[in-house]
Design an enzyme around this catalytic site. Structure first.
Site, PDB file in Angstrom:
ATOM      1  N   CYS A  35       1.038  -0.863  -0.174  1.00  0.00           N
ATOM      2  CA  CYS A  35      -0.265   0.228  -0.112  1.00  0.00           C
ATOM      3  C   CYS A  35       0.862   1.031  -0.233  1.00  0.00           C
ATOM      4  O   CYS A  35       1.721   1.929   1.040  1.00  0.00           O
ATOM      5  CB  CYS A  35      -0.662  -0.282   1.514  1.00  0.00           C
ATOM      6  SG  CYS A  35      -2.133   1.635   1.816  1.00  0.00           S
ATOM      7  N   CYS A  38      -0.249   4.308   2.580  1.00  0.00           N
ATOM      8  CA  CYS A  38      -0.184   3.646   3.322  1.00  0.00           C
ATOM      9  C   CYS A  38       1.324   4.288   3.945  1.00  0.00           C
ATOM     10  O   CYS A  38       1.932   4.390   5.212  1.00  0.00           O
ATOM     11  CB  CYS A  38       0.215   1.390   3.932  1.00  0.00           C
ATOM     12  SG  CYS A  38      -1.410   1.400   3.828  1.00  0.00           S
TER      13      CYS A  38
END
Length: 113
Positions: A35, A38
């Site tokens: 991600c 993230c």
């Protein structure tokens, strides 16, 4: 898992104790290695963890390695940020955001701590 100072890793085995049983409110980042947002959010959360230590705890949970907790709390996207107080989820946010905006969104939680 993204390693950031001030942010502990939790798993399905430790979630109950570390998050639901915490005396402090806990901000959980539901994250994944793949991600990108993230990874962008990790340093912001690290700064908040250090700056607000004593008022809120910041942890991360890998959604791929811990599907039970992920499904239990209805997490459908990463990063999802969920704040738990007294064992209950009190707020949820999806997506990366700048530190100032995140602190504004956490204002109620931090004021009560």
């Amino acid at each position: 898992m993204i390693r950031t100072e001030g942010i502990a890793d939790v798993t399905e085995e430790t979630f109950e104790r570390e998050v639901l049983g915490s005396a402090l409110p806990v901000l959980v980042q539901f994250t994944a290695d793949w991600c990108g947002p993230c990874r962008q959010l990790a340093p912001v959360l690290g700064e908040i963890a250090l700056q607000e230590a004593g008022r809120i705890r910041v942890v991360q949970l890998d959604v791929d390695r811990n599907p039970g907790v992920t499904v239990r709390f209805g997490v459908m996207a990463t990063p999802t940020l969920m704040v738990f107080r007294a064992g209950e989820p009190v707020t949820s946010m999806v997506g990366a955001r700048p530190k100032r905006k995140l602190l504004q969104e956490l204002e109620d939680v931090l004021a009560a701590a």
